[in-house]
Design a protein around this motif. Structure first.
Motif, PDB file in Angstrom:
ATOM      1  N   LEU A  36       0.823  -1.207   0.000  1.00  0.00           N
ATOM      2  CA  LEU A  36       0.000   0.000   0.000  1.00  0.00           C
ATOM      3  C   LEU A  36       0.861   1.263   0.000  1.00  0.00           C
ATOM      4  O   LEU A  36       0.609   2.206  -0.759  1.00  0.00           O
ATOM      5  N   ASN A  37       1.882   1.280   0.841  1.00  0.00           N
ATOM      6  CA  ASN A  37       2.666   2.494   1.038  1.00  0.00           C
ATOM      7  C   ASN A  37       3.776   2.698   0.014  1.00  0.00           C
ATOM      8  O   ASN A  37       4.107   3.843  -0.331  1.00  0.00           O
ATOM      9  N   ARG A  38       4.365   1.604  -0.460  1.00  0.00           N
ATOM     10  CA  ARG A  38       5.562   1.732  -1.283  1.00  0.00           C
ATOM     11  C   ARG A  38       5.413   1.282  -2.735  1.00  0.00           C
ATOM     12  O   ARG A  38       6.141   1.759  -3.600  1.00  0.00           O
ATOM     13  N   HIS A  59      -2.733 -12.190  -4.328  1.00  0.00           N
ATOM     14  CA  HIS A  59      -3.470 -12.793  -5.445  1.00  0.00           C
ATOM     15  C   HIS A  59      -4.604 -11.877  -5.913  1.00  0.00           C
ATOM     16  O   HIS A  59      -5.791 -12.179  -5.719  1.00  0.00           O
ATOM     17  N   PHE A  60      -4.254 -10.753  -6.527  1.00  0.00           N
ATOM     18  CA  PHE A  60      -5.263  -9.850  -7.054  1.00  0.00           C
ATOM     19  C   PHE A  60      -5.927 -10.486  -8.277  1.00  0.00           C
ATOM     20  O   PHE A  60      -5.306 -11.262  -9.009  1.00  0.00           O
ATOM     21  N   VAL A  61      -7.198 -10.123  -8.493  1.00  0.00           N
ATOM     22  CA  VAL A  61      -7.959 -10.660  -9.621  1.00  0.00           C
ATOM     23  C   VAL A  61      -8.521  -9.496 -10.433  1.00  0.00           C
ATOM     24  O   VAL A  61      -8.434  -8.329 -10.019  1.00  0.00           O
ATOM     25  N   ASP A  62      -9.105  -9.796 -11.587  1.00  0.00           N
ATOM     26  CA  ASP A  62      -9.777  -8.755 -12.358  1.00  0.00           C
ATOM     27  C   ASP A  62     -10.926  -8.205 -11.533  1.00  0.00           C
ATOM     28  O   ASP A  62     -11.753  -8.964 -11.005  1.00  0.00           O
ATOM     29  N   GLY A  63     -10.989  -6.902 -11.404  1.00  0.00           N
ATOM     30  CA  GLY A  63     -12.025  -6.304 -10.577  1.00  0.00           C
ATOM     31  C   GLY A  63     -11.792  -4.821 -10.406  1.00  0.00           C
ATOM     32  O   GLY A  63     -11.295  -4.148 -11.312  1.00  0.00           O
ATOM     33  N   ILE A  64     -12.114  -4.308  -9.242  1.00  0.00           N
ATOM     34  CA  ILE A  64     -12.086  -2.873  -8.971  1.00  0.00           C
ATOM     35  C   ILE A  64     -11.064  -2.574  -7.879  1.00  0.00           C
ATOM     36  O   ILE A  64     -10.951  -3.300  -6.894  1.00  0.00           O
ATOM     37  N   PHE A  65     -10.335  -1.475  -8.093  1.00  0.00           N
ATOM     38  CA  PHE A  65      -9.333  -1.002  -7.137  1.00  0.00           C
ATOM     39  C   PHE A  65      -9.739   0.408  -6.711  1.00  0.00           C
ATOM     40  O   PHE A  65      -9.947   1.291  -7.538  1.00  0.00           O
ATOM     41  N   ARG A  66      -9.827   0.599  -5.392  1.00  0.00           N
ATOM     42  CA  ARG A  66     -10.348   1.866  -4.868  1.00  0.00           C
ATOM     43  C   ARG A  66      -9.628   2.244  -3.590  1.00  0.00           C
ATOM     44  O   ARG A  66      -9.188   1.380  -2.833  1.00  0.00           O
ATOM     45  N   MET A  67      -9.539   3.542  -3.333  1.00  0.00           N
ATOM     46  CA  MET A  67      -8.862   4.020  -2.133  1.00  0.00           C
ATOM     47  C   MET A  67      -9.796   4.913  -1.317  1.00  0.00           C
ATOM     48  O   MET A  67     -10.591   5.688  -1.867  1.00  0.00           O
ATOM     49  N   LEU A  68      -9.645   4.805  -0.004  1.00  0.00           N
ATOM     50  CA  LEU A  68     -10.421   5.607   0.942  1.00  0.00           C
ATOM     51  C   LEU A  68      -9.477   6.229   1.964  1.00  0.00           C
ATOM     52  O   LEU A  68      -8.467   5.634   2.321  1.00  0.00           O
ATOM     53  N   ILE A 109      -4.632  -1.643   4.819  1.00  0.00           N
ATOM     54  CA  ILE A 109      -4.829  -0.528   5.745  1.00  0.00           C
ATOM     55  C   ILE A 109      -3.507  -0.074   6.344  1.00  0.00           C
ATOM     56  O   ILE A 109      -2.666  -0.890   6.723  1.00  0.00           O
ATOM     57  N   ASP A 110      -3.345   1.237   6.426  1.00  0.00           N
ATOM     58  CA  ASP A 110      -2.234   1.806   7.173  1.00  0.00           C
ATOM     59  C   ASP A 110      -2.735   3.027   7.931  1.00  0.00           C
ATOM     60  O   ASP A 110      -3.637   3.729   7.466  1.00  0.00           O
ATOM     61  N   GLY A 114      -3.791  10.577  12.975  1.00  0.00           N
ATOM     62  CA  GLY A 114      -5.053  11.191  12.577  1.00  0.00           C
ATOM     63  C   GLY A 114      -5.602  10.710  11.250  1.00  0.00           C
ATOM     64  O   GLY A 114      -6.696  11.113  10.850  1.00  0.00           O
ATOM     65  N   ASN A 115      -4.868   9.851  10.522  1.00  0.00           N
ATOM     66  CA  ASN A 115      -5.308   9.392   9.213  1.00  0.00           C
ATOM     67  C   ASN A 115      -5.329   7.874   9.143  1.00  0.00           C
ATOM     68  O   ASN A 115      -4.452   7.209   9.688  1.00  0.00           O
ATOM     69  N   ILE A 116      -6.314   7.350   8.441  1.00  0.00           N
ATOM     70  CA  ILE A 116      -6.333   5.933   8.076  1.00  0.00           C
ATOM     71  C   ILE A 116      -6.464   5.870   6.560  1.00  0.00           C
ATOM     72  O   ILE A 116      -7.393   6.444   5.980  1.00  0.00           O
ATOM     73  N   ARG A 117      -5.514   5.192   5.935  1.00  0.00           N
ATOM     74  CA  ARG A 117      -5.502   5.057   4.477  1.00  0.00           C
ATOM     75  C   ARG A 117      -5.867   3.621   4.145  1.00  0.00           C
ATOM     76  O   ARG A 117      -5.254   2.681   4.654  1.00  0.00           O
ATOM     77  N   ILE A 118      -6.856   3.444   3.285  1.00  0.00           N
ATOM     78  CA  ILE A 118      -7.389   2.114   3.010  1.00  0.00           C
ATOM     79  C   ILE A 118      -7.476   1.859   1.516  1.00  0.00           C
ATOM     80  O   ILE A 118      -8.079   2.647   0.774  1.00  0.00           O
ATOM     81  N   GLY A 119      -6.890   0.762   1.085  1.00  0.00           N
ATOM     82  CA  GLY A 119      -7.055   0.305  -0.286  1.00  0.00           C
ATOM     83  C   GLY A 119      -7.962  -0.909  -0.296  1.00  0.00           C
ATOM     84  O   GLY A 119      -7.734  -1.858   0.459  1.00  0.00           O
TER      85      GLY A 119
END
Length: 280
Positions: A36-38, A59-68, A109-110, A114-119
């Protein structure tokens, strides 16, 4: 030909052994956090999922990648931020995992101050479920946050992308969405897809930008705190009136970089950031 196949088989077995050892020693969560970070920010357009699988055992598959992004803010002196933030962020993370891991292929998740970064990575048939979960999740964590007077939560949501190299674009969008809370307010979900339509491409002209930058440096060189503070206030007044999250971050970064070029970079940055915090 037989030797070549055997060679590939040996290499694959060595890589498998390496990843099994890495998972055992460091844990899958550490690998996901590292990815996630690097790694996400460095992925090229031609990267394929099989190569990522071989390299990281993910093991990523065909689909959707999103960040919050989830941002915690404290108003006034209602709560000791440093003493309570870790506990609150752990709660936010735990609730997120409970609600999303069953429907996602991966949740990365990282957390920092004060922040949470989520893929999140999920198949396209789960898109509607994920959208509903985002709304339900925020409702739940708002109820938790309400237990702490003065604690405010904002969720920034990036767009959905179908190629893994675009994950970083969604991350940038989520970051811009969080920045928009400065004018939109906290305690809400901000979708960059909707927010970007209302934001201009430029806050100030290039001539104004150069003039403000020169004035900041001049004030700093002669230790004129009032002039420096007034210039920062003038800049952020323009940002508030003609707000654009990407441009705001670019301007702050431009100012920060210009001060880092000075001889006493660390002292300059501490001085600059302290004034900006008091001003904005």
């Amino acid at each position: 030909m037989v030797l070549k196949k055997l060679s590939f088989q040996i290499i694959e077995e060595e890589q498998k052994d390496y990843h099994e050892l890495a998972l055992k020693q460091h844990g899958e969560e550490r690998i996901k956090r590292f990815f996630l970070n690097r790694i996400i920010g460095e992925l090229e357009e031609d990267v394929d999922l099989n190569s990522i699988d071989r390299e990281f055992g993910l093991h990523f598959v065909d689909g959707i990648f999103r960040m919050l992004y989830i941002r915690s803010d404290i108003s006034g002196d209602e709560l000791d931020f440093s003493e309570n933030i870790d506990s609150m962020q752990n709660k936010l993370e735990n609730v997120f995992r409970q609600m999303f891991e069953a429907d996602c292929e991966y949740v990365l998740i990282d957390k920092d101050y004060g922040n949470i970064r989520i893929g999140i990575h999920y198949t396209s048939d789960k898109a509607l479920i994920i959208d509903n979960n985002i709304i339900e999740y925020f409702s739940r964590v708002r109820n938790v946050a309400d237990l702490f007077k003065g604690y405010h939560i904002t969720m920034g949501v990036g767009g959905e992308y179908t190629h893994i190299h675009q994950w970083k674009i969604s991350g940038q969008e989520a970051y811009y969405a969080i920045g928009s809370r400065l004018v939109r307010g906290t305690d809400r979900i901000i979708y960059w897809e909707d927010e970007k339509k209302n934001q201009p491409q430029m806050i100030i002209s290039l001539d104004e930008e150069r003039e403000i930058l020169n004035q900041l440096h001049k004030s700093y060189e002669i230790l004129d705190t009032k002039s420096f503070n007034d210039t920062v206030k003038r800049l952020f007044m323009k940002i508030r009136i003609n707000f654009s999250s990407p441009e705001m971050f670019r301007l702050v970064e431009r100012i920060s970089d210009s001060f880092l070029e000075e001889k006493h970079a660390k002292k300059n940055m501490i001085y600059l950031i302290s004034i900006m915090r008091r001003t904005y």
